[in-house]
Each structure stands twice: as C-alpha cells, then as structure tokens.
Scaffold this active site. Structure first.
Site, PDB file in Angstrom:
ATOM      1  N   PHE A   1       0.818  -1.212   0.000  1.00  0.00           N
ATOM      2  CA  PHE A   1       0.000   0.000   0.000  1.00  0.00           C
ATOM      3  C   PHE A   1       0.847   1.256   0.000  1.00  0.00           C
ATOM      4  O   PHE A   1       0.566   2.208  -0.701  1.00  0.00           O
ATOM      5  CB  PHE A   1      -0.853   0.035   1.275  1.00  0.00           C
ATOM      6  CG  PHE A   1      -2.282  -0.358   1.050  1.00  0.00           C
ATOM      7  CD1 PHE A   1      -2.876  -0.253  -0.188  1.00  0.00           C
ATOM      8  CD2 PHE A   1      -3.045  -0.816   2.107  1.00  0.00           C
ATOM      9  CE1 PHE A   1      -4.188  -0.613  -0.382  1.00  0.00           C
ATOM     10  CE2 PHE A   1      -4.366  -1.179   1.931  1.00  0.00           C
ATOM     11  CZ  PHE A   1      -4.928  -1.077   0.679  1.00  0.00           C
ATOM     12  N   ARG A   2       1.890   1.238   0.843  1.00  0.00           N
ATOM     13  CA  ARG A   2       2.495   2.515   1.207  1.00  0.00           C
ATOM     14  C   ARG A   2       3.878   2.770   0.642  1.00  0.00           C
ATOM     15  O   ARG A   2       4.421   3.856   0.834  1.00  0.00           O
ATOM     16  CB  ARG A   2       2.488   2.674   2.733  1.00  0.00           C
ATOM     17  CG  ARG A   2       1.072   2.874   3.233  1.00  0.00           C
ATOM     18  CD  ARG A   2       0.930   2.941   4.711  1.00  0.00           C
ATOM     19  NE  ARG A   2      -0.483   3.080   5.066  1.00  0.00           N
ATOM     20  CZ  ARG A   2      -1.344   2.084   5.113  1.00  0.00           C
ATOM     21  NH1 ARG A   2      -0.958   0.862   4.865  1.00  0.00           N
ATOM     22  NH2 ARG A   2      -2.609   2.294   5.405  1.00  0.00           N
TER      23      ARG A   2
ATOM     24  N   ASP B   1      -3.424 -12.598   0.550  1.00  0.00           N
ATOM     25  CA  ASP B   1      -2.999 -13.298  -0.665  1.00  0.00           C
ATOM     26  C   ASP B   1      -2.821 -14.806  -0.502  1.00  0.00           C
ATOM     27  O   ASP B   1      -2.593 -15.509  -1.480  1.00  0.00           O
ATOM     28  CB  ASP B   1      -1.695 -12.678  -1.205  1.00  0.00           C
ATOM     29  CG  ASP B   1      -0.587 -12.609  -0.151  1.00  0.00           C
ATOM     30  OD1 ASP B   1      -0.503 -13.517   0.698  1.00  0.00           O
ATOM     31  OD2 ASP B   1       0.206 -11.639  -0.194  1.00  0.00           O
TER      32      ASP B   1
ATOM     33  N   HIS C   1      -7.271  -9.940   7.979  1.00  0.00           N
ATOM     34  CA  HIS C   1      -8.041  -9.211   6.969  1.00  0.00           C
ATOM     35  C   HIS C   1      -8.631 -10.144   5.914  1.00  0.00           C
ATOM     36  O   HIS C   1      -8.956  -9.712   4.819  1.00  0.00           O
ATOM     37  CB  HIS C   1      -7.172  -8.123   6.319  1.00  0.00           C
ATOM     38  CG  HIS C   1      -6.744  -7.059   7.295  1.00  0.00           C
ATOM     39  ND1 HIS C   1      -5.726  -6.176   7.048  1.00  0.00           N
ATOM     40  CD2 HIS C   1      -7.213  -6.744   8.522  1.00  0.00           C
ATOM     41  CE1 HIS C   1      -5.581  -5.364   8.099  1.00  0.00           C
ATOM     42  NE2 HIS C   1      -6.460  -5.697   9.004  1.00  0.00           N
TER      43      HIS C   1
ATOM     44  N   CYS D   1     -28.412 -20.072   0.037  1.00  0.00           N
ATOM     45  CA  CYS D   1     -29.411 -19.210   0.701  1.00  0.00           C
ATOM     46  C   CYS D   1     -29.701 -17.929  -0.076  1.00  0.00           C
ATOM     47  O   CYS D   1     -30.423 -17.066   0.411  1.00  0.00           O
ATOM     48  CB  CYS D   1     -28.932 -18.856   2.107  1.00  0.00           C
ATOM     49  SG  CYS D   1     -27.637 -17.601   2.128  1.00  0.00           S
TER      50      CYS D   1
HETATM   51  P1  NAD Z   1       1.964  -1.201   4.143  1.00  0.00           P
HETATM   52  O1  NAD Z   1       1.874  -1.083   2.659  1.00  0.00           O
HETATM   53  O2  NAD Z   1       1.403  -0.115   4.975  1.00  0.00           O
HETATM   54  O3  NAD Z   1       3.485  -1.368   4.585  1.00  0.00           O
HETATM   55  C1  NAD Z   1       4.336  -2.248   3.930  1.00  0.00           C
HETATM   56  C2  NAD Z   1       5.745  -1.973   4.441  1.00  0.00           C
HETATM   57  O4  NAD Z   1       6.595  -2.980   3.908  1.00  0.00           O
HETATM   58  C3  NAD Z   1       6.294  -0.616   3.981  1.00  0.00           C
HETATM   59  O5  NAD Z   1       6.693   0.129   5.124  1.00  0.00           O
HETATM   60  C4  NAD Z   1       7.512  -0.979   3.103  1.00  0.00           C
HETATM   61  O6  NAD Z   1       8.614  -0.158   3.375  1.00  0.00           O
HETATM   62  C5  NAD Z   1       7.825  -2.401   3.539  1.00  0.00           C
HETATM   63  N1  NAD Z   1       8.363  -3.254   2.474  1.00  0.00           N
HETATM   64  C6  NAD Z   1       7.837  -3.470   1.243  1.00  0.00           C
HETATM   65  N2  NAD Z   1       8.560  -4.403   0.585  1.00  0.00           N
HETATM   66  C7  NAD Z   1       9.573  -4.766   1.416  1.00  0.00           C
HETATM   67  C8  NAD Z   1      10.650  -5.684   1.300  1.00  0.00           C
HETATM   68  N3  NAD Z   1      10.822  -6.436   0.207  1.00  0.00           N
HETATM   69  N4  NAD Z   1      11.512  -5.798   2.352  1.00  0.00           N
HETATM   70  C9  NAD Z   1      11.348  -5.034   3.481  1.00  0.00           C
HETATM   71  N5  NAD Z   1      10.340  -4.171   3.641  1.00  0.00           N
HETATM   72  C10 NAD Z   1       9.456  -4.050   2.629  1.00  0.00           C
HETATM   73  O7  NAD Z   1       1.363  -2.624   4.522  1.00  0.00           O
HETATM   74  P2  NAD Z   1       0.534  -3.111   5.775  1.00  0.00           P
HETATM   75  O8  NAD Z   1       1.119  -2.570   7.029  1.00  0.00           O
HETATM   76  O9  NAD Z   1       0.384  -4.578   5.595  1.00  0.00           O
HETATM   77  O10 NAD Z   1      -0.896  -2.430   5.583  1.00  0.00           O
HETATM   78  C11 NAD Z   1      -1.543  -2.506   4.343  1.00  0.00           C
HETATM   79  C12 NAD Z   1      -2.926  -3.121   4.341  1.00  0.00           C
HETATM   80  O11 NAD Z   1      -3.232  -3.466   3.003  1.00  0.00           O
HETATM   81  C13 NAD Z   1      -3.010  -4.403   5.106  1.00  0.00           C
HETATM   82  O12 NAD Z   1      -4.086  -4.280   5.936  1.00  0.00           O
HETATM   83  C14 NAD Z   1      -3.267  -5.519   4.086  1.00  0.00           C
HETATM   84  O13 NAD Z   1      -4.443  -6.218   4.438  1.00  0.00           O
HETATM   85  C15 NAD Z   1      -3.548  -4.814   2.773  1.00  0.00           C
HETATM   86  N6  NAD Z   1      -2.720  -5.282   1.628  1.00  0.00           N
HETATM   87  C16 NAD Z   1      -2.455  -6.613   1.469  1.00  0.00           C
HETATM   88  C17 NAD Z   1      -1.633  -7.043   0.436  1.00  0.00           C
HETATM   89  C18 NAD Z   1      -1.362  -8.533   0.293  1.00  0.00           C
HETATM   90  O14 NAD Z   1      -2.181  -9.351   0.700  1.00  0.00           O
HETATM   91  N7  NAD Z   1      -0.222  -8.937  -0.269  1.00  0.00           N
HETATM   92  C19 NAD Z   1      -1.056  -6.124  -0.438  1.00  0.00           C
HETATM   93  C20 NAD Z   1      -1.357  -4.752  -0.251  1.00  0.00           C
HETATM   94  C21 NAD Z   1      -2.188  -4.347   0.791  1.00  0.00           C
HETATM   95 ZN    ZN Z   2     -25.518 -18.385   1.848  1.00  0.00          ZN
END
Ligand code: NAD
Ligand code: ZN
Length: 252
Positions: free
Chosen positions: A36-37, A106, A123, A159
């Site tokens: 996400f970030r 995922d 989630h 249902c």
């Molecule tokens: P976030 O995006 O807020 O943070 C991810 C962090 O991982 C970042 O700070 C980044 O610097 C770090 N990062 C990314 N790749 C990296 C690597 N290879 N090595 C080291 N650090 C790395 O993610 P969050 O805190 O999980 O929150 C996001 C929300 O979005 C979650 O609630 C999740 O459910 C959802 N989401 C899920 C997926 C998935 O299932 N793969 C993907 C995107 C978002």
């Molecule tokens: Zn049902």
C-alpha cells in the site's frame, strides 16, 4: 551492520520458546504484489476504497468491486511464495514459530506450506469467496467468469445471500475468532517479529504492542521506519527475503 542484526535475530530465535511472526504487505512485494504505502505502488490507491456498508446497500458498488477485483486478480493469481515466505515456513516446520498473524489477503503463507492451523488471517483472504449470510465458501474463478460475461452479481447457491471475496473490507467488522486467536498468540509469545508492515493499520498493529507490553521481545524487520520502531528491541531496516535467508540457527 546487516550481519550484526541477523546474528542478533538468530540469537533471539534460539532463545525463544514461543515466537509469533506478524506480516504485512511488504512480505509479498518480492512475490510481485505491490504494498500500500511504498512509493509508486498506485495499483491499490487509484480508486477510493468501497466501504462495506456501500457494498451491501448498492448493486452498483458491488459491480464496481468486482470490476476492480477482475483488474487486480491476475497479479494475485500469478504470485508465488518468495524466499521470505519459504524461510518462515521452515521456522514453522522446525517448531520455532508457533503462529503467523497476517494482514495479507494473498494466501501466500499457506502456499509456502504453513498449515491453516498456524495461520491467523486478520483481513481475510482474496483467493476465494464467502456468502455474507450463511458463510458458505464459493470459488472465485466461476464468479469472475460469469461477471466478466454480463456483469451478473454472485448470489449464494444455499441461501441466495450476497457473495463477496473472503476479505475484510473497510467498514466491515474484524473477524471475531481471528481477533481472539491473535490476542492469545500475542500474549503467549516471548518473541514477536513484525515483518513488512508499516504498522499504521489498527487494530492489527495493536498486536506487536500488546506482545511487547506483556513482556515479549519485539523485532521489526521493514525496509522503512515504522510507527513502532521506538518500542522495538531490535529494528532491521532491510529487505525481507535476504535477511530471513541469512539467519543462522542451530536447530534448523
Ligand atoms: P503497508 O503497505 O502499509 O506497509 C508495507 C511496508 O513494507 C512498507 O513500510 C515498506 O517499506 C515495507 N516493504 C515493502 N517491501 C519490502 C521488502 N521487500 N523488504 C522489506 N520491507 C518491505 O502494509 P501493511 O502494514 O500490511 O498495511 C496494508 C494493508 O493493506 C493491510 O491491511 C493488508 O491487508 C492490505 N494489503 C495486502 C496485500 C497482500 O495481501 N499482499 C497487499 C497490499 C495491501
Ligand atoms: Zn448463503
């Protein structure tokens, strides 16, 4: 520097009787799923999220949700566990890690060989669907195929309830059983390792804090600083896969 911190993490793992791993979106970037970030990963942020109440109330909101799912699904379906997932699965198999609490939707920890009984998905999971009324599981592919043909919305075969991916949307209540399991696992842990999460999404980010306040050692492995770095006993700002694969454990 890296060498030193991986030695420290290896030592903490050797000393621990109950390690919990907590993972966020960063865990899966090495599998090709953007987080996400991190900068430049607009795939998740191009559109305003659709709130759960809107999804329930509006047929158009449900259609838009499925349009987005179809757009994003090829990335999810093609993703394979990366070397970090594999390293964690080995720690689980060796009895070093008792549970994995994940924010990810995922299913890649399970694909890397972690049994469902060790997984706590806060989630939900986007690789299958559920009926919101009776909980019956529905497979994703037939639903997406039907929707792609004529935008027909899925209803439950049991249902006639509304069928949705098994994820927790914005505005949707957190899953009760998983929240209880995550709390228990956090309280029992003596070592809590947060991996690839910016630790800004609550209530999920409350678990590292809970574990720490209850006496566990807290380790944060993340490329960038997180909200809880100041609370941690060990912070490793580095890549996940290479770091986890350079651990040296006698018991593995
Ligand atoms: P976030 O995006 O807020 O943070 C991810 C962090 O991982 C970042 O700070 C980044 O610097 C770090 N990062 C990314 N790749 C990296 C690597 N290879 N090595 C080291 N650090 C790395 O993610 P969050 O805190 O999980 O929150 C996001 C929300 O979005 C979650 O609630 C999740 O459910 C959802 N989401 C899920 C997926 C998935 O299932 N793969 C993907 C995107 C978002
Ligand atoms: Zn049902």
């Amino acid at each position: 520097m890296l060498e030193n911190s991986t030695i420290q993490l290896s030592e903490l793992l050797e000393q621990s009787d109950n390690t919990v791993v907590f993972t966020g979106a960063g865990m899966s970037t090495e599998s090709g799923i953007p987080d996400f970030r991190s900068p430049g990963t607009g795939i998740w942020t191009q559109n305003q999220p659709i709130d759960f109440s809107e999804f329930l109330a509006s047929e158009e909101a449900r259609k838009e949700t499925w349009r987005r799912k179809i757009q994003i699904d090829p990335v999810m379906s093609a993703a394979k566990p990366n070397s970090g997932h594999v390293a964690i699965a080995q720690l689980v198999q060796a009895g070093k890690v008792s549970s994995i609490i994940t924010q990810n939707i995922d299913g890649l920890h399970q694909k890397s060989g972690v049994p469902d009984t060790r997984m706590i998905e806060l989630h939900g999971n986007t690789t299958y669907c559920v009926c919101l009324d009776c909980g019956t599981r529905h497979e994703l592919q037939p639903i997406m195929q039907a929707f792609a043909t004529d935008e027909s919305l899925p209803f439950c075969r049991e249902c006639n309830g509304i069928v949705k991916t098994a994820t927790i949307s914005f505005g949707q209540p957190m899953p009760e059983v998983e929240m209880v399991r995550a709390k228990e696992a956090s309280l029992k842990s003596d070592l809590f390792i947060s991996i690839g999460s910016s630790l800004v999404v609550y209530p999920a980010a409350g678990f590292p804090l809970l574990a720490k306040q209850n006496g566990a050692k807290l380790v944060i492995l993340n490329r960038e600083p997180t909200q809880l770095d100041a609370e941690a006993d060990l912070v490793i700002h580095d890549e996940i896969g290479p770091t986890l694969n350079s651990l040296k454990l006698n018991s593995l």
